[in-house]
Scaffold this active site. Structure first.
Site, PDB file in Angstrom:
ATOM      1  N   LYS A   1     -54.590 -49.456  62.574  1.00  0.00           N
ATOM      2  CA  LYS A   1     -56.174 -49.607  62.102  1.00  0.00           C
ATOM      3  C   LYS A   1     -57.252 -48.045  62.979  1.00  0.00           C
ATOM      4  CE  LYS A   1     -60.222 -52.062  61.168  1.00  0.00           C
ATOM      5  NZ  LYS A   1     -60.665 -52.053  61.176  1.00  0.00           N
TER       6      LYS A   1
ATOM      7  N   LYS B   1     -49.878 -54.561  54.859  1.00  0.00           N
ATOM      8  CA  LYS B   1     -49.496 -54.910  53.669  1.00  0.00           C
ATOM      9  C   LYS B   1     -48.689 -54.849  53.169  1.00  0.00           C
ATOM     10  CE  LYS B   1     -53.528 -51.532  53.613  1.00  0.00           C
ATOM     11  NZ  LYS B   1     -54.068 -49.861  53.681  1.00  0.00           N
TER      12      LYS B   1
ATOM     13  N   CYS C   1     -75.996 -44.626 106.231  1.00  0.00           N
ATOM     14  CA  CYS C   1     -74.814 -45.361 105.333  1.00  0.00           C
ATOM     15  C   CYS C   1     -74.430 -46.785 105.902  1.00  0.00           C
ATOM     16  CB  CYS C   1     -73.596 -45.030 106.236  1.00  0.00           C
ATOM     17  SG  CYS C   1     -72.264 -45.479 106.308  1.00  0.00           S
TER      18      CYS C   1
ATOM     19  N   CYS D   1     -72.661 -48.243 108.827  1.00  0.00           N
ATOM     20  CA  CYS D   1     -72.724 -47.635 110.165  1.00  0.00           C
ATOM     21  C   CYS D   1     -74.325 -47.486 110.489  1.00  0.00           C
ATOM     22  CB  CYS D   1     -71.861 -46.795 110.774  1.00  0.00           C
ATOM     23  SG  CYS D   1     -72.053 -45.567 110.251  1.00  0.00           S
TER      24      CYS D   1
ATOM     25  N   ILE E   1     -61.560 -55.239  54.520  1.00  0.00           N
ATOM     26  CA  ILE E   1     -60.028 -56.625  54.952  1.00  0.00           C
ATOM     27  C   ILE E   1     -60.616 -56.963  55.449  1.00  0.00           C
ATOM     28  CG2 ILE E   1     -59.734 -54.729  56.973  1.00  0.00           C
ATOM     29  CD1 ILE E   1     -57.176 -54.163  55.441  1.00  0.00           C
TER      30      ILE E   1
ATOM     31  N   ASP F   1     -68.907 -58.829  66.514  1.00  0.00           N
ATOM     32  CA  ASP F   1     -67.978 -59.486  65.710  1.00  0.00           C
ATOM     33  C   ASP F   1     -68.391 -61.439  66.240  1.00  0.00           C
ATOM     34  OD1 ASP F   1     -67.255 -57.472  64.763  1.00  0.00           O
ATOM     35  OD2 ASP F   1     -65.705 -57.709  66.312  1.00  0.00           O
TER      36      ASP F   1
HETATM   37  S1  IVH Z   1     -57.073 -50.399  53.526  1.00  0.00           S
HETATM   38  C1  IVH Z   1     -58.019 -52.671  50.189  1.00  0.00           C
HETATM   39  N1  IVH Z   1     -56.163 -49.565  55.735  1.00  0.00           N
HETATM   40  O1  IVH Z   1     -61.430 -50.904  58.683  1.00  0.00           O
HETATM   41  C2  IVH Z   1     -58.491 -52.612  51.461  1.00  0.00           C
HETATM   42  N2  IVH Z   1     -58.498 -50.155  56.134  1.00  0.00           N
HETATM   43  O2  IVH Z   1     -62.569 -53.617  56.639  1.00  0.00           O
HETATM   44  C3  IVH Z   1     -59.448 -51.066  52.126  1.00  0.00           C
HETATM   45  N3  IVH Z   1     -59.417 -49.449  58.024  1.00  0.00           N
HETATM   46  O3  IVH Z   1     -63.863 -49.452  57.290  1.00  0.00           O
HETATM   47  C4  IVH Z   1     -59.055 -51.448  53.557  1.00  0.00           C
HETATM   48  N4  IVH Z   1     -58.063 -48.147  59.409  1.00  0.00           N
HETATM   49  O4  IVH Z   1     -62.197 -48.033  56.832  1.00  0.00           O
HETATM   50  C5  IVH Z   1     -56.973 -50.567  55.623  1.00  0.00           C
HETATM   51  N5  IVH Z   1     -54.711 -48.504  57.839  1.00  0.00           N
HETATM   52  C6  IVH Z   1     -56.266 -48.863  56.560  1.00  0.00           C
HETATM   53  C7  IVH Z   1     -57.254 -49.014  58.192  1.00  0.00           C
HETATM   54  C8  IVH Z   1     -57.953 -49.109  57.151  1.00  0.00           C
HETATM   55  C9  IVH Z   1     -59.074 -48.372  58.782  1.00  0.00           C
HETATM   56  C10 IVH Z   1     -60.630 -49.427  58.012  1.00  0.00           C
HETATM   57  C11 IVH Z   1     -61.540 -48.823  56.250  1.00  0.00           C
HETATM   58  C12 IVH Z   1     -62.608 -50.048  56.468  1.00  0.00           C
HETATM   59  C13 IVH Z   1     -62.489 -50.990  57.439  1.00  0.00           C
HETATM   60  C14 IVH Z   1     -61.892 -51.960  56.753  1.00  0.00           C
END
Ligand code: IVH
Length: 699
Positions: free
Chosen positions: A133, A317, A435, A438, A95, A49
């Site tokens: 997530k 969301k 050891c 010692c 996402i 990342d």
């Molecule tokens: S929504 C339109 N919800 O995260 C949005 N993704 O880049 C589509 N992921 O590999 C994704 N938990 O598999 C969404 N609660 C969740 C998620 C989730 C894990 C993963 C997904 C994707 C990445 C998103």
């Protein structure tokens, strides 16, 4: 400072930036390939990342550096040729990730949503759905007329791999939906592996490797194990690697009937999926505004380590589907959703040294000394490698770059070595045969993984720890005798045996670093007070291997007097509740060593006392005078264990049945002894009867 521009930063967008961008692209390509295509990541996600963001920032600042093949220009991994390709009818999007792991990350998202929606301060809070997530891989499940017809990975978002056979092995995924489900329904969600399943799988893999099976490997984390299982060409192997699934969204949908299923919000849609039998995480919740998001983020953070699977953050969301439609998308990401991460639990660092620490009972533990790294919310500088076998299995070497994991309160561990960063000529770790403290011989007993220093109390490391243990609150309870002070006292030669503690002079103590006169007086008082103790505490404080608090109490109860414990044979010790052969042997050998009895005598001479009691009279033992014969195979325990337990309660366990036998305990395939018991009219017990006997009930 004559020519700062020659020696300082090169001008923006110059050759250095171009070179860096090229380096980053090639690194990210390589790591991406290892991650997405080979399911064997080379570096932790956090490192990937960081490099990704660095490249993004460079490209943003210098668009001329952007190339179409940049890893920043695509969503997922490559498509493996081995699987059928599936063109997603609705693309599988990515996402946006909020990298600010603080609550401000949630506030920023809410502020953005309100701005985009044109909401003012007086407008009501936006309703969001908080989700986990999941750290697995995205999957699209296609149901036609209620039947699961296809499962596909995300691939590059447009085209994925057809992995239906493997996904059918996931018990949680319904193969058929209830009647009245839509004509076409694509459920989007995450396939993951629970941590317990992951551990079990790796254990099996290790055994396979040990058995010399070619091509087997262990997995770095549950996500890679899940990805590996999903992309197994042999679905029989996939089935051996238990996967799980959570639904979090929809793809293609065609209602079966006029009007069809209708829902106005993301949450209602999820609840409908749940009603159709798809797993939806129970933590999924509707929350209001920024405050609700922050509270959700914190609640899940507190639950995170107790979850049976890995998550790397939460997802927010916008709940109202009409609002989602208004917000729309930016390139490949919906504007209405964001992933809010938690601090990474895996990070990369380097091994600066491998030290060997000596424990209280001489156990030698290799410990990797790490360049400080912030992982799982703390700075980690040490990770135990447990023993030589473990250090060799992971093949950790000085100079190596390693992935370190710290989850919850679990001690940090080295997950794996980043092999291509190993410095040339780094030698494999070997345990020394002496050891490190010692210099006594270090030995590994057969069948044991640990090396031990044979120096006993001659070894100052063991001595120090023996003294800490002696002073422990639950042992002799000497208040104010901390680790640092013990180190000083031992190093300066003021304390060589436990008894020396009771001869410390006030001057000696107040001469020690960080020791005020008052603390010296307090410590002497604490030492004086500790002299009146109990036999159980005294036995525990000696630090006999395998003798914990509970065993010490049993010994004291059983024998009543120290001399009786010291003189007890192994057989006599076996009569004590919960003392088995290993413990009995350890106690016996401890007291058989003259310097241990000398220490005991010196402590008594120094004034350590306890009220001595009577030995538990044999008649007081619940099964004293009872003779039992064991035969056949018991279900509840092995015959040795049954014998030990019966004897601990005072019973005599005999080898043959006679008129004097009180009970015959007969398991499966009992032979002549059972017949004889029946002939003589001796009561015969099964597992239940034995359990009653051991519990002090009449069978
Ligand atoms: S929504 C339109 N919800 O995260 C949005 N993704 O880049 C589509 N992921 O590999 C994704 N938990 O598999 C969404 N609660 C969740 C998620 C989730 C894990 C993963 C997904 C994707 C990445 C998103």
């Amino acid at each position: 400072m004559s020519h700062p521009d020659l020696f300082g930063d090169l001008p923006a967008g110059g050759p250095a930036d171009a070179q860096r961008a090229a380096d980053l692209r090639s690194l990210l390509h390589r790591y991406g390939h290892a991650y997405y295509t080979l399911d064997t990541p080379e570096v932790p996600d956090a490192e990937y990342d960081r490099l990704f963001r660095e490249l993004q920032a460079l490209e943003l600042a210098h668009p001329e550096l952007l190339s179409p093949d940049s890893p920043t220009q695509r969503v997922g991994g490559a498509v493996l040729a081995a699987f059928e390709q599936v063109k997603h009818r609705v693309s599988m999007l990515s996402i946006r990730t909020e990298t600010d792991t603080e609550p401000s990350g949630a506030e920023a998202f809410d502020a953005r949503m309100r701005k985009e929606l044109g909401l003012g301060e007086s407008d009501a809070p936006v309703t969001y759905v908080g989700e986990l997530k999941f750290d697995g891989l995205a999957m699209s499940l296609r149901y036609e007329r209620g039947v699961l017809v296809q499962a596909a990975t995300r691939g590059d978002g447009e085209t994925g791999e057809e992995v239906t056979a493997n996904i059918r092995t996931i018990g949680q995924i319904p193969l058929r939906l209830p009647p009245h489900a839509p004509d076409v329904l694509e459920v989007r969600g995450e396939v993951y592996m629970r941590r317990d399943a992951f551990e079990a799988l790796n254990e099996r893999q290790r055994q396979r490797i040990a058995a010399g099976i070619k091509g087997e490997k262990t997995f770095v984390n549950p996500r890679n194990a899940a990805a590996g299982a999903v992309r197994q060409l042999d679905s029989g192997i996939a089935a051996e690697r238990p996967l799980s699934f959570f639904a979090y969204g929809l793809g293609d949908i065609t209602p079966a009937t006029e009007g069809g299923p209708h829902w106005a919000s993301h949450f209602d849609m999820l609840m409908q999926l749940k009603a159709w039998g798809l797993p939806v995480a129970e933590q999924t919740a509707c929350v209001q505004g920024a405050l609700g998001l922050v509270a959700f983020h914190q609640r899940i953070a507190a639950e995170r380590d107790a979850l049976p699977y890995d998550i790397d953050g939460v997802v927010y969301k916008v709940n109202d589907l009409a609002l989602q439609a208004r917000l729309g998308f930016v390139t490949r990401e919906p504007r209405w959703a964001v992933a809010h991460k938690y601090p990474a639990q895996e990070e990369m660092t380097t091994v600066q040294a491998i030290d060997v620490q000596v424990g209280r009972t001489g156990k030698l533990t290799p410990v990797a000394k790490l360049a400080p790294v912030f992982v799982g919310g703390v700075t980690v500088t040490n990770a135990t490698l447990h023993n030589e076998l473990e250090a060799r299995r992971k093949d950790v070497r000085v100079g190596d770059t390693v992935i370190v994991r710290r989850a919850g309160d679990v001690i940090p561990e080295v997950v794996s070595v980043v092999l291509d960063r190993r410095p040339q000529g780094a030698p494999p770790f070997t345990m020394m045969d002496h050891c490190p403290v010692c210099g006594s011989l270090a030995e590994r007993e057969e069948g044991e993984a640990d090396h031990r220093c044979t120096g006993g109390l001659f070894c100052s490391a063991q001595r120090k720890q023996a003294i800490w243990h002696f002073a422990h609150r639950r042992a002799m309870d000497v208040d104010g005798l901390g680790d640092k002070l013990v180190d000083q006292l031992v190093d300066a030669g003021h304390v060589t045996t436990l008894a020396d503690l009771y001869h410390l002079k006030p001057e000696t103590l107040s001469n020690m670093a960080r020791m005020a006169e008052k603390s010296a007086v307090n410590l002497l008082e604490a030492l004086e007070k500790s002299k009146s103790t109990t036999l159980a505490r005294f036995l525990f404080s000696l630090g006999i291997r395998h003798v914990g608090e509970a065993t010490a109490k049993e010994l004291a109860r059983h024998f009543g007097q120290l001399d009786a414990v010291m003189a007890a044979s192994e057989d006599a010790l076996l009569q004590v509740a919960d003392v088995g052969p290993v413990v009995a042997h350890s106690i016996h050998t401890f007291f058989a060593q003259p310097h241990h009895s000398e220490v005991v005598q010196a402590l008594r001479d120094a004034g350590v006392t306890w009220p001595e009691g009577d030995a538990l009279a044999p008649t007081e033992m619940p099964l004293a005078g009872t003779t039992v014969v064991l035969t056949g195979t018991l279900h509840s325990m092995g015959r040795d264990e049954a014998k030990e337990k019966l004897e601990a309660l005072g019973a005599k366990v005999a080898g043959s049945v006679s008129k004097k036998t009180d009970y015959v305990v007969a398991g499966a395939e009992a032979g002549s002894k059972l017949e004889k018991a029946q002939a003589l009219g001796v009561p015969v017990l099964d597992d239940t009867g034995l359990a009653m006997l051991l519990a002090g009930e009449k069978p």
